[in-house]
Write a protein that holds these residues in place. Structure first.
Motif, PDB file in Angstrom:
ATOM      1  N   GLY A 287       0.815  -1.209   0.000  1.00 19.09           N
ATOM      2  CA  GLY A 287       0.000   0.000   0.000  1.00 19.09           C
ATOM      3  C   GLY A 287       0.848   1.258   0.000  1.00 19.09           C
ATOM      4  O   GLY A 287       0.533   2.241  -0.673  1.00 19.09           O
ATOM      5  N   LEU A 288       1.942   1.215   0.768  1.00 19.28           N
ATOM      6  CA  LEU A 288       2.838   2.368   0.798  1.00 19.28           C
ATOM      7  C   LEU A 288       3.496   2.596  -0.558  1.00 19.28           C
ATOM      8  O   LEU A 288       3.706   3.734  -0.975  1.00 19.28           O
ATOM      9  CB  LEU A 288       3.914   2.159   1.873  1.00 19.28           C
ATOM     10  CG  LEU A 288       3.421   2.257   3.323  1.00 19.28           C
ATOM     11  CD1 LEU A 288       4.542   1.917   4.299  1.00 19.28           C
ATOM     12  CD2 LEU A 288       2.877   3.656   3.623  1.00 19.28           C
ATOM     13  N   SER A 289       3.826   1.498  -1.247  1.00 18.36           N
ATOM     14  CA  SER A 289       4.432   1.657  -2.580  1.00 18.36           C
ATOM     15  C   SER A 289       3.446   2.321  -3.534  1.00 18.36           C
ATOM     16  O   SER A 289       3.837   3.170  -4.346  1.00 18.36           O
ATOM     17  CB  SER A 289       4.874   0.290  -3.117  1.00 18.36           C
ATOM     18  OG  SER A 289       3.765  -0.481  -3.529  1.00 18.36           O
ATOM     19  N   ILE A 290       2.160   1.936  -3.430  1.00 20.14           N
ATOM     20  CA  ILE A 290       1.138   2.577  -4.268  1.00 20.14           C
ATOM     21  C   ILE A 290       1.044   4.066  -3.941  1.00 20.14           C
ATOM     22  O   ILE A 290       1.007   4.923  -4.836  1.00 20.14           O
ATOM     23  CB  ILE A 290      -0.234   1.900  -4.035  1.00 20.14           C
ATOM     24  CG1 ILE A 290      -0.294   0.556  -4.769  1.00 20.14           C
ATOM     25  CG2 ILE A 290      -1.377   2.785  -4.515  1.00 20.14           C
ATOM     26  CD1 ILE A 290      -0.494   0.654  -6.254  1.00 20.14           C
ATOM     27  N   GLY A 371      -6.242  -6.012  -1.990  1.00 20.57           N
ATOM     28  CA  GLY A 371      -5.854  -5.180  -3.128  1.00 20.57           C
ATOM     29  C   GLY A 371      -6.726  -3.945  -3.267  1.00 20.57           C
ATOM     30  O   GLY A 371      -6.237  -2.842  -3.549  1.00 20.57           O
ATOM     31  N   ILE A 372      -8.039  -4.105  -3.048  1.00 19.42           N
ATOM     32  CA  ILE A 372      -8.959  -2.964  -3.122  1.00 19.42           C
ATOM     33  C   ILE A 372      -8.640  -1.957  -2.021  1.00 19.42           C
ATOM     34  O   ILE A 372      -8.586  -0.740  -2.259  1.00 19.42           O
ATOM     35  CB  ILE A 372     -10.416  -3.448  -3.009  1.00 19.42           C
ATOM     36  CG1 ILE A 372     -10.785  -4.285  -4.240  1.00 19.42           C
ATOM     37  CG2 ILE A 372     -11.373  -2.263  -2.871  1.00 19.42           C
ATOM     38  CD1 ILE A 372     -12.139  -4.948  -4.143  1.00 19.42           C
ATOM     39  N   LEU A 373      -8.421  -2.466  -0.803  1.00 13.85           N
ATOM     40  CA  LEU A 373      -8.104  -1.576   0.318  1.00 13.85           C
ATOM     41  C   LEU A 373      -6.792  -0.837   0.082  1.00 13.85           C
ATOM     42  O   LEU A 373      -6.666   0.347   0.404  1.00 13.85           O
ATOM     43  CB  LEU A 373      -8.034  -2.381   1.619  1.00 13.85           C
ATOM     44  CG  LEU A 373      -9.360  -2.993   2.093  1.00 13.85           C
ATOM     45  CD1 LEU A 373      -9.137  -3.847   3.331  1.00 13.85           C
ATOM     46  CD2 LEU A 373     -10.379  -1.901   2.375  1.00 13.85           C
ATOM     47  N   ILE A 374      -5.803  -1.570  -0.485  1.00 15.28           N
ATOM     48  CA  ILE A 374      -4.520  -0.928  -0.801  1.00 15.28           C
ATOM     49  C   ILE A 374      -4.733   0.208  -1.789  1.00 15.28           C
ATOM     50  O   ILE A 374      -4.195   1.305  -1.643  1.00 15.28           O
ATOM     51  CB  ILE A 374      -3.534  -1.961  -1.384  1.00 15.28           C
ATOM     52  CG1 ILE A 374      -3.057  -2.922  -0.297  1.00 15.28           C
ATOM     53  CG2 ILE A 374      -2.331  -1.263  -2.024  1.00 15.28           C
ATOM     54  CD1 ILE A 374      -2.234  -4.078  -0.833  1.00 15.28           C
ATOM     55  N   GLY A 375      -5.536  -0.063  -2.828  1.00 15.23           N
ATOM     56  CA  GLY A 375      -5.764   0.949  -3.861  1.00 15.23           C
ATOM     57  C   GLY A 375      -6.447   2.186  -3.317  1.00 15.23           C
ATOM     58  O   GLY A 375      -6.052   3.323  -3.614  1.00 15.23           O
ATOM     59  N   VAL A 376      -7.473   1.977  -2.496  1.00 14.61           N
ATOM     60  CA  VAL A 376      -8.206   3.112  -1.935  1.00 14.61           C
ATOM     61  C   VAL A 376      -7.333   3.877  -0.945  1.00 14.61           C
ATOM     62  O   VAL A 376      -7.221   5.115  -1.014  1.00 14.61           O
ATOM     63  CB  VAL A 376      -9.502   2.626  -1.248  1.00 14.61           C
ATOM     64  CG1 VAL A 376     -10.171   3.786  -0.519  1.00 14.61           C
ATOM     65  CG2 VAL A 376     -10.449   2.021  -2.272  1.00 14.61           C
ATOM     66  N   ALA A 377      -6.686   3.126  -0.009  1.00 18.75           N
ATOM     67  CA  ALA A 377      -5.863   3.779   1.011  1.00 18.75           C
ATOM     68  C   ALA A 377      -4.676   4.504   0.386  1.00 18.75           C
ATOM     69  O   ALA A 377      -4.321   5.622   0.788  1.00 18.75           O
ATOM     70  CB  ALA A 377      -5.374   2.752   2.028  1.00 18.75           C
ATOM     71  N   GLY A 378      -4.052   3.851  -0.612  1.00 20.91           N
ATOM     72  CA  GLY A 378      -2.875   4.453  -1.233  1.00 20.91           C
ATOM     73  C   GLY A 378      -3.200   5.648  -2.110  1.00 20.91           C
ATOM     74  O   GLY A 378      -2.312   6.454  -2.427  1.00 20.91           O
ATOM     75  N   GLY A 379      -4.462   5.791  -2.537  1.00 22.84           N
ATOM     76  CA  GLY A 379      -4.812   6.888  -3.442  1.00 22.84           C
ATOM     77  C   GLY A 379      -5.458   8.079  -2.774  1.00 22.84           C
ATOM     78  O   GLY A 379      -5.617   9.133  -3.405  1.00 22.84           O
ATOM     79  N   ILE A 380      -5.852   7.948  -1.486  1.00 24.02           N
ATOM     80  CA  ILE A 380      -6.592   9.033  -0.822  1.00 24.02           C
ATOM     81  C   ILE A 380      -5.755  10.312  -0.722  1.00 24.02           C
ATOM     82  O   ILE A 380      -6.181  11.399  -1.146  1.00 24.02           O
ATOM     83  CB  ILE A 380      -7.055   8.587   0.582  1.00 24.02           C
ATOM     84  CG1 ILE A 380      -8.189   7.563   0.444  1.00 24.02           C
ATOM     85  CG2 ILE A 380      -7.531   9.795   1.393  1.00 24.02           C
ATOM     86  CD1 ILE A 380      -8.641   6.995   1.772  1.00 24.02           C
TER      87      ILE A 380
END
Length: 398
Positions: A287-290, A371-380
């Motif tokens: 998530g941090l990498s995203i 993966g969905i949580l990573i995408g949302v958390a990493g993009g906020i």
């Protein structure tokens, strides 16, 4: 229609800069691949333990006081007990079946450790559905006392040590005859799997063979196994057996195998939680990498966002685009991670054990949810930064 166009534009835009996208995807893929492997391994351990617990849930074992692992290994490591106790136990309420067990240890030649051998008589083979003779998965059951079968778990363990026991081959074992070691050649004719790890981690053969190896005379057995008519009656039946055999010689122990295994189950539960924690750390790293990649992308695209706002894009459009880009990268990384994880597990199952891991839809669903949580958390945060751009300031710098 406009929303759909914005969605497709955002997805395509996520992969516009291939090097940046690849970095984000690989970061997520690593985390989700590790998550897939560890979750599947934990599920495999749980499956094996639950199978053993299920098999032993209504069982009681009577053995000598000093038997190994509290009698869990069916009387190994202690003096034999009289088989006449069987008739006494049969008359106790809730006892469904009573059968004897002859168990010994033997050491393969050129090895420094001993292995269990469980011996079965004709009566046990015919009356017990879940004994090794009736659970052959490869080869055949022993036809004479010089033939044995090997449990699936023991076979897998020995393969890891490059000491596999192949069906059809004879192997030398060292047994004690008085104070001297004697070589005994035994032929492995089959592989069995009962779901009980105690049985599956050993050899099995005829009762006659086990008696000869252990010098156990007729009228004596290593242990007595009792099947109770219901799980709820196990504890009370064990107490009744203990009272009935109290004062008998040699000294006995009455053990409920399920209770003996509880500490093992607790340890595996702790290990499962540890593996889950490691998986979550890997996912957080993904998530941090995203977030880092999206943030760098947003910083480099401030002019683009300013121009889009000047052309009429709303703050919601900007935020939606950045979040979709982040979500697309994370889902692509999650899919790649699941594929890599399953590939690694397939190799492990082929080289180590077929049931070392359980590949289930629950694991796949968990990984994609991550993966969905990573995408949302990493993009906020990158989305907030993108929305904070002021068009007038950007246009003055053009």
């Amino acid at each position: 229609m406009r929303g759909l166009s914005l969605l497709f534009f955002s997805i395509q835009n996520a992969f516009r800069k291939k090097a940046v996208a690849a970095l984000a995807v690989l970061g997520v893929a690593f985390g989700t691949a590790l998550m897939t492997v560890l979750f599947s391994l934990a599920a495999g351990m749980d499956h094996r333990v639950e199978g053993t617990f299920s098999e032993l849930s209504n069982r009681i074992t009577i053995s000598g006081r000093d038997a190994l692992f509290g009698g869990l290994y069916l009387g190994m490591g202690t003096r034999p007990i009289p088989s006449s106790f069987i008739d006494t136990i049969r008359n106790i309420p809730h006892v469904e079946k009573v059968y004897s067990q002859v168990s010994v240890v033997m050491r393969p030649q050129n090895m420094n450790y001993v292995m269990p051998l469980f011996g079965y008589g004709t009566e046990e083979i015919h009356d017990l559905d879940n004994n090794p003779y009736n659970k052959i998965i490869e080869g055949t059951s022993p036809g004479n006392k010089e033939e044995i079968i090997i449990g699936k778990s023991l076979q897998e363990y020995m393969s890891l040590l490059n000491s596999s026991f192949a069906i059809g081959n004879s192997y030398p074992f060292m047994i004690m005859e008085g104070s001297r070691a004697k070589e005994l050649n035994l032929k492995v004719v089959g592989v069995y799997q009962t779901g009980n790890e105690v049985l599956d981690g050993a050899f099995s053969g005829s009762e006659k063979l086990a008696r000869e190896i252990g010098k156990i005379p007729e009228g004596s057995v290593s242990a007595i196994n009792v099947a109770v008519d219901g799980v709820d009656n196990v504890e009370s039946t064990a107490k009744a057996i203990q009272q009935e055999l109290s004062g008998k010689k040699p000294e006995l122990q009455v053990v409920v195998p399920g209770e003996v295994l509880n500490p093992v189950k607790n340890i595996l539960d702790i290990l499962g939680k540890f593996l889950m924690a490691v998986s979550l750390v890997a996912v957080v790293a993904g998530g941090l990498s995203i977030m880092v990649v999206m943030l760098l992308s947003v910083v480099n695209r401030m002019r683009e966002f300013g121009i889009l706002k000047a052309l009429g894009w709303t703050p919601a459009n900007i935020i939606f685009m950045v979040l979709v880009e982040s979500l697309a990268l994370s889902l692509f990384g999650a899919a790649l991670g699941v594929a890599l994880g399953y590939a690694g597990l397939a190799v492990a199952r082929d080289l180590i054990a077929a049931d070392i891991a359980v590949l289930s839809w629950q694991v796949t669903a968990s990984v994609f949810l991550a993966g969905i949580l990573i995408g949302v958390a990493g993009g906020i945060y990158p989305a907030w930064r993108a929305n904070s751009v002021v068009p007038a300031k950007i246009l003055r710098e053009v």
